[in-house]
Enzyme design. Sequence first.
Site, PDB file in Angstrom:
ATOM      1  N   ARG A  11       2.144  -8.632   4.413  1.00  0.00           N
ATOM      2  CA  ARG A  11       1.504  -8.073   3.329  1.00  0.00           C
ATOM      3  C   ARG A  11       2.138  -7.720   2.285  1.00  0.00           C
ATOM      4  N   TYR A  50       3.315   2.231   2.200  1.00  0.00           N
ATOM      5  CA  TYR A  50       4.035   2.392   3.353  1.00  0.00           C
ATOM      6  C   TYR A  50       5.428   2.254   3.547  1.00  0.00           C
ATOM      7  N   GLU A  82       0.793  -1.172   0.064  1.00  0.00           N
ATOM      8  CA  GLU A  82       0.029  -0.082  -0.125  1.00  0.00           C
ATOM      9  C   GLU A  82       0.779   1.238   0.087  1.00  0.00           C
ATOM     10  N   HIS A  98      -1.560   3.994  -1.806  1.00  0.00           N
ATOM     11  CA  HIS A  98      -2.534   5.047  -1.692  1.00  0.00           C
ATOM     12  C   HIS A  98      -2.554   6.202  -2.666  1.00  0.00           C
ATOM     13  N   GLN A 110     -18.013   5.144   2.527  1.00  0.00           N
ATOM     14  CA  GLN A 110     -18.453   6.447   3.239  1.00  0.00           C
ATOM     15  C   GLN A 110     -18.496   6.450   4.645  1.00  0.00           C
TER      16      GLN A 110
HETATM   17  P1  FAD Z   1     -35.783   8.311   0.429  1.00  0.00           P
HETATM   18  O1  FAD Z   1     -34.815   7.512  -0.074  1.00  0.00           O
HETATM   19  O2  FAD Z   1     -36.079   9.429  -0.388  1.00  0.00           O
HETATM   20  O3  FAD Z   1     -37.314   7.568   0.857  1.00  0.00           O
HETATM   21  C1  FAD Z   1     -38.256   8.211   1.075  1.00  0.00           C
HETATM   22  C2  FAD Z   1     -39.524   7.258   0.825  1.00  0.00           C
HETATM   23  O4  FAD Z   1     -40.704   7.765   1.244  1.00  0.00           O
HETATM   24  C3  FAD Z   1     -39.787   7.240  -0.633  1.00  0.00           C
HETATM   25  O5  FAD Z   1     -39.945   5.676  -1.079  1.00  0.00           O
HETATM   26  C4  FAD Z   1     -41.087   7.700  -1.018  1.00  0.00           C
HETATM   27  O6  FAD Z   1     -41.871   6.892  -2.110  1.00  0.00           O
HETATM   28  C5  FAD Z   1     -41.821   7.447   0.443  1.00  0.00           C
HETATM   29  N1  FAD Z   1     -42.824   8.263   0.711  1.00  0.00           N
HETATM   30  C6  FAD Z   1     -42.747   9.598   0.794  1.00  0.00           C
HETATM   31  N2  FAD Z   1     -44.146   9.990   1.000  1.00  0.00           N
HETATM   32  C7  FAD Z   1     -44.865   9.102   1.350  1.00  0.00           C
HETATM   33  C8  FAD Z   1     -46.163   8.954   1.799  1.00  0.00           C
HETATM   34  N3  FAD Z   1     -47.133   9.978   2.143  1.00  0.00           N
HETATM   35  N4  FAD Z   1     -46.576   7.649   1.971  1.00  0.00           N
HETATM   36  C9  FAD Z   1     -46.011   6.482   1.586  1.00  0.00           C
HETATM   37  N5  FAD Z   1     -44.673   6.770   1.359  1.00  0.00           N
HETATM   38  C10 FAD Z   1     -44.311   8.011   1.180  1.00  0.00           C
HETATM   39  N6  FAD Z   1     -26.464   7.915  -0.786  1.00  0.00           N
HETATM   40  C11 FAD Z   1     -25.339   7.545  -0.157  1.00  0.00           C
HETATM   41  O7  FAD Z   1     -25.280   7.486   0.994  1.00  0.00           O
HETATM   42  N7  FAD Z   1     -24.374   7.023  -0.956  1.00  0.00           N
HETATM   43  C12 FAD Z   1     -24.448   7.079  -2.595  1.00  0.00           C
HETATM   44  O8  FAD Z   1     -23.768   6.621  -3.113  1.00  0.00           O
HETATM   45  C13 FAD Z   1     -25.736   7.625  -2.969  1.00  0.00           C
HETATM   46  N8  FAD Z   1     -25.830   7.453  -4.313  1.00  0.00           N
HETATM   47  C14 FAD Z   1     -26.932   8.175  -4.913  1.00  0.00           C
HETATM   48  C15 FAD Z   1     -27.347   8.068  -6.087  1.00  0.00           C
HETATM   49  C16 FAD Z   1     -28.576   8.660  -6.587  1.00  0.00           C
HETATM   50  C17 FAD Z   1     -28.719   8.656  -8.290  1.00  0.00           C
HETATM   51  C18 FAD Z   1     -29.499   9.064  -5.900  1.00  0.00           C
HETATM   52  C19 FAD Z   1     -30.721   9.562  -6.347  1.00  0.00           C
HETATM   53  C20 FAD Z   1     -29.458   9.251  -4.466  1.00  0.00           C
HETATM   54  C21 FAD Z   1     -28.159   8.794  -3.847  1.00  0.00           C
HETATM   55  N9  FAD Z   1     -27.968   8.633  -2.543  1.00  0.00           N
HETATM   56  C22 FAD Z   1     -26.761   8.323  -2.144  1.00  0.00           C
HETATM   57  C23 FAD Z   1     -28.654   9.385  -1.609  1.00  0.00           C
HETATM   58  C24 FAD Z   1     -29.636   8.327  -0.864  1.00  0.00           C
HETATM   59  O9  FAD Z   1     -30.318   7.405  -1.797  1.00  0.00           O
HETATM   60  C25 FAD Z   1     -30.476   9.097  -0.022  1.00  0.00           C
HETATM   61  O10 FAD Z   1     -29.854   9.957   0.860  1.00  0.00           O
HETATM   62  C26 FAD Z   1     -31.569   8.077   0.782  1.00  0.00           C
HETATM   63  O11 FAD Z   1     -32.249   7.362   0.077  1.00  0.00           O
HETATM   64  C27 FAD Z   1     -32.428   9.041   1.594  1.00  0.00           C
HETATM   65  O12 FAD Z   1     -33.114   8.174   2.387  1.00  0.00           O
HETATM   66  P2  FAD Z   1     -34.514   8.620   2.971  1.00  0.00           P
HETATM   67  O13 FAD Z   1     -35.239   7.394   3.588  1.00  0.00           O
HETATM   68  O14 FAD Z   1     -34.538   9.842   3.806  1.00  0.00           O
HETATM   69  O15 FAD Z   1     -35.445   8.995   1.903  1.00  0.00           O
HETATM   70  P1  NAP Z   2     -26.007  18.448  -3.750  1.00  0.00           P
HETATM   71  O1  NAP Z   2     -24.808  17.608  -3.574  1.00  0.00           O
HETATM   72  O2  NAP Z   2     -26.723  19.523  -3.064  1.00  0.00           O
HETATM   73  O3  NAP Z   2     -25.988  19.079  -5.218  1.00  0.00           O
HETATM   74  C1  NAP Z   2     -26.882  19.978  -5.871  1.00  0.00           C
HETATM   75  C2  NAP Z   2     -26.371  20.613  -7.099  1.00  0.00           C
HETATM   76  O4  NAP Z   2     -27.240  21.473  -7.743  1.00  0.00           O
HETATM   77  C3  NAP Z   2     -25.062  21.348  -6.704  1.00  0.00           C
HETATM   78  O5  NAP Z   2     -24.186  21.417  -7.749  1.00  0.00           O
HETATM   79  C4  NAP Z   2     -25.653  22.824  -6.745  1.00  0.00           C
HETATM   80  O6  NAP Z   2     -24.469  23.682  -7.421  1.00  0.00           O
HETATM   81  C5  NAP Z   2     -26.630  22.697  -7.767  1.00  0.00           C
HETATM   82  N1  NAP Z   2     -27.884  23.603  -7.416  1.00  0.00           N
HETATM   83  C6  NAP Z   2     -28.460  23.891  -6.047  1.00  0.00           C
HETATM   84  N2  NAP Z   2     -29.577  24.555  -6.230  1.00  0.00           N
HETATM   85  C7  NAP Z   2     -29.772  24.978  -7.608  1.00  0.00           C
HETATM   86  C8  NAP Z   2     -30.656  25.667  -8.308  1.00  0.00           C
HETATM   87  N3  NAP Z   2     -31.600  26.309  -7.577  1.00  0.00           N
HETATM   88  N4  NAP Z   2     -30.663  25.579  -9.585  1.00  0.00           N
HETATM   89  C9  NAP Z   2     -29.386  25.120 -10.368  1.00  0.00           C
HETATM   90  N5  NAP Z   2     -28.614  24.449  -9.520  1.00  0.00           N
HETATM   91  C10 NAP Z   2     -28.796  24.383  -8.286  1.00  0.00           C
HETATM   92  O7  NAP Z   2     -27.463  17.446  -4.138  1.00  0.00           O
HETATM   93  P2  NAP Z   2     -27.552  16.103  -4.955  1.00  0.00           P
HETATM   94  O8  NAP Z   2     -26.575  15.938  -6.162  1.00  0.00           O
HETATM   95  O9  NAP Z   2     -28.899  16.263  -5.509  1.00  0.00           O
HETATM   96  O10 NAP Z   2     -27.328  14.980  -4.014  1.00  0.00           O
HETATM   97  C11 NAP Z   2     -28.148  14.687  -2.819  1.00  0.00           C
HETATM   98  C12 NAP Z   2     -27.525  14.060  -1.822  1.00  0.00           C
HETATM   99  O11 NAP Z   2     -27.493  12.600  -2.165  1.00  0.00           O
HETATM  100  C13 NAP Z   2     -25.959  14.571  -1.530  1.00  0.00           C
HETATM  101  O12 NAP Z   2     -26.051  15.457  -0.528  1.00  0.00           O
HETATM  102  C14 NAP Z   2     -25.166  13.315  -1.623  1.00  0.00           C
HETATM  103  O13 NAP Z   2     -24.609  13.052  -0.051  1.00  0.00           O
HETATM  104  C15 NAP Z   2     -26.136  11.943  -1.808  1.00  0.00           C
HETATM  105  N6  NAP Z   2     -25.384  11.396  -2.772  1.00  0.00           N
HETATM  106  C16 NAP Z   2     -24.334  10.884  -2.582  1.00  0.00           C
HETATM  107  C17 NAP Z   2     -23.447  10.049  -3.419  1.00  0.00           C
HETATM  108  C18 NAP Z   2     -22.139   9.412  -3.154  1.00  0.00           C
HETATM  109  O14 NAP Z   2     -21.490   9.088  -3.991  1.00  0.00           O
HETATM  110  N7  NAP Z   2     -22.047   9.496  -1.970  1.00  0.00           N
HETATM  111  C19 NAP Z   2     -23.973  10.110  -4.799  1.00  0.00           C
HETATM  112  C20 NAP Z   2     -25.217  10.836  -4.954  1.00  0.00           C
HETATM  113  C21 NAP Z   2     -25.992  11.377  -4.035  1.00  0.00           C
HETATM  114  P3  NAP Z   2     -24.215  25.090  -7.596  1.00  0.00           P
HETATM  115  O15 NAP Z   2     -25.386  25.868  -6.521  1.00  0.00           O
HETATM  116  O16 NAP Z   2     -23.026  25.539  -7.503  1.00  0.00           O
HETATM  117  O17 NAP Z   2     -25.033  25.507  -8.870  1.00  0.00           O
HETATM  118 FE1  SF4 Z   3     -17.500   0.806   4.537  1.00  0.00          FE
HETATM  119 FE2  SF4 Z   3     -19.968  -0.080   5.186  1.00  0.00          FE
HETATM  120 FE3  SF4 Z   3     -19.604   1.094   3.093  1.00  0.00          FE
HETATM  121 FE4  SF4 Z   3     -18.780  -1.497   3.399  1.00  0.00          FE
HETATM  122  S1  SF4 Z   3     -20.826  -0.776   3.473  1.00  0.00           S
HETATM  123  S2  SF4 Z   3     -17.785   0.252   2.546  1.00  0.00           S
HETATM  124  S3  SF4 Z   3     -18.001  -1.137   5.426  1.00  0.00           S
HETATM  125  S4  SF4 Z   3     -19.473   2.036   4.831  1.00  0.00           S
END
Ligand code: FAD
Ligand code: NAP
Ligand code: SF4
Length: 670
Positions: A215, A167, A165, A253, A340
């Site tokens: 390792r 080190y 890695e 790394h 994460q």
């Molecule tokens: P949500 O996932 O939004 O779930 C809310 C649920 O409530 C939905 O299923 C909705 O249908 C339901 N609901 C709402 N209102 C009602 C109602 N009145 N009755 C019944 N059901 C209802 N996060 C990471 O940590 N790592 C990642 O790599 C990552 N990648 C992502 C990539 C993408 C493309 C997207 C879109 C998101 C990603 N996220 C990632 C973000 C992550 O998915 C969200 O942070 C997470 O799903 C939020 O969880 P939540 O339960 O708060 O809400």
């Molecule tokens: P986000 O990280 O807050 O990004 C939103 C983007 O939209 C920013 O680039 C912002 O940039 C832009 N924006 C905000 N308001 C806007 C407006 N009114 N008009 C135009 N542009 C606007 O949110 P997200 O991409 O939706 O992701 C949501 C959450 O999901 C994140 O917080 C993240 O942690 C999680 N997530 C995580 C991963 C992962 O790999 N860990 C992957 C996907 C999602 P400017 O304001 O500079 O334009």
């Molecule tokens: Fe780390 Fe848990 Fe994500 Fe696996 S699922 S990479 S152990 S945070």
Amino acid sequence: MPYPHLFSPLDLGHLTLPNRVIMGSMHTGLEDRARDFDKLAAYFAERVRGGVGLIVTGGIAPSIEGWLTPLGGRLSMPWHVARHRKVTRAVHDEGGRICLQILHGGRYGYHPFSVAPSRLKAPITPFTPRALGARGVERTIADFVNCARKAREAGYDGVEVMGSEGYLINEFLAERSNQRHDAWGGSVERRQRLPVEIVQRMRAAVGPDFLIIYRLSMLDLVDGGQTWDEIVALARKIQSAGASLINSGIGWHESRVPTIVTSVPRAAFSWVTRRLKAEVSIPLITSNRINMPAVAERILADGDADMVSMARPLLADPHWLRKAREDRAADINTCIACNQACLDHVFEHKRASCLVNPRACHETELVVTAAASSRRIAVVGAGPAGLACATTLAERGHAVTLFERAAQIGGQFRLAMRIPGKEEFAETLRYFSRRIEQTGVELRLATEATPDALGGYDEVVLATGVTPRALVLAGAERANVLSYVDVLQGHAAVGQRVAIIGAGGIGFDVAEFLIEPAPSPSTDIARWAREWGVDTSLAARGGLLPPAPAPAARQVWLLQRTPGKLGKRLNRTTGWVHRATLAAKQVTMLGGVEYERIDDAGLHIRIDGQAQVLAVDTVVVCAGQQANRSLHAALAARGLRGHLIGGADVAAELDAKRAIAQGTQLATTL
Ligand code: FAD
Ligand code: NAP
Ligand code: SF4
């Protein structure tokens, strides 16, 4: 026996291991403070109860110079021994075995006392190391030996010498970082002297009945890294020097090839270990992206290695081995390789945990106990927050109804799993489906929860998540302006030239979705290796070839209003992979963008006052999220209180780590 190779014992002479899994070294942050050793002991003991036969601790420095971080874990003084006994006792009481990893950080040490073979700063730390003199090298060998002796005194069953890695030891081995012309550098033999002397003198000091795992960096993945012939020669010398097992190290790394993130295919590097199998006779351990029993079984059955190392998968599910032995692979809480809560935390100097298992490294603090009395609890929303909360509540004995308006569970996580390289995320939803069945949660899919439906419950939890922020811009109502939800659900046709508005985590993911022709390279080791420039023939120094990315499926512009480089807020250990992927596929990434309008000509923008038209046929809006709390207000109007979790609580900076942790924590208190 469902996995016969995985569960065949391994005879190591003075001891026999019950299975072929080694819990690989993983820094948790608990190693660094004496006061945290009870928590560290509880964390390891739980894994042994779950079936782990042999553990390797997180890296422990043999000296102050070898620290990874200031005041990091160290075993060099007599008074350090007692705290380690707590760990070894806890593991032995449960019937397990444990080795201490001795890690000298070398030039990766994040402190001003760091040392290295030559005075060359690593690209990933701000500190320039001091070059060790000949006496310094001798002292370092003595430090390793002293640490191994103390490990034995503390009750460890062996040590792992960290030789990979990038080190210290690895730095001595490679021309890249060793530019010495004394007895410890200059020729291959002299570069290889340090690890050989360490293992030889260590074996003489600890005796035959003590494991020494070495390792070995089998693939450096850096320019100026070792050749395969050098690696084979070193492995033979390490065997002769007295090592009991050789573990596989892949990449430094500072390497620009991802080695463990979720987009790396499963078991992407076991072929390297297999190549070494023909060259040495001591058992070999393979590692990297092995997370399910069938994968581990196939590696062992194919003869690629004698053991598999898993670190993060055992953070995610301490009972992984027990479930595999009982043929319950579907019950495993699979590590999705997101980094994460584990590696990202370590790099941010925070205690590690796990996105899918917030109890990891918090075993004594986040405790799930039976509820004093069973109550009727409604959870609204089956995204990560609602799933974690509902299943934990039911595990505690509550009668839980989970309302989900969609036809399937998952919320936004179901969108995430469609991203190329995030296919693993489907495992989390499979796990939660099983947990729903096993804990007896009453799941009501395709059911919108209304204030009327929630009236009769003792408690209501609102996990209603987030809604995409709408774009306020002239032309935003046009048919070719799409939300990321429409795109990822496949509900809308996307053109060949696409502008993405918003470059957060979702903007980056959507860009990858649009440029990556299916099937994703994460499902094909050979293609993935070609794209990232990994030389599977092992002819090239360092195992590196020029990357050969496949052409992008579309031309994409990724835009944000904030000036500067895009992706600064992406996760610490994975953000660079996303940035590199988009750069390799010629995505145009623009910061400091003012959006003006969308019309037939495309998207009109201004950068530094200069007007431009991006002649795109589709605009995808990824402009962030807003909390979906309408139900909360409606309940409050009736005098009812709902507990808010996940995105419904706070939409900013939301991720699944927070959603799952918050859902679990709330469930332990109701
Ligand atoms: P949500 O996932 O939004 O779930 C809310 C649920 O409530 C939905 O299923 C909705 O249908 C339901 N609901 C709402 N209102 C009602 C109602 N009145 N009755 C019944 N059901 C209802 N996060 C990471 O940590 N790592 C990642 O790599 C990552 N990648 C992502 C990539 C993408 C493309 C997207 C879109 C998101 C990603 N996220 C990632 C973000 C992550 O998915 C969200 O942070 C997470 O799903 C939020 O969880 P939540 O339960 O708060 O809400
Ligand atoms: P986000 O990280 O807050 O990004 C939103 C983007 O939209 C920013 O680039 C912002 O940039 C832009 N924006 C905000 N308001 C806007 C407006 N009114 N008009 C135009 N542009 C606007 O949110 P997200 O991409 O939706 O992701 C949501 C959450 O999901 C994140 O917080 C993240 O942690 C999680 N997530 C995580 C991963 C992962 O790999 N860990 C992957 C996907 C999602 P400017 O304001 O500079 O334009
Ligand atoms: Fe780390 Fe848990 Fe994500 Fe696996 S699922 S990479 S152990 S945070």
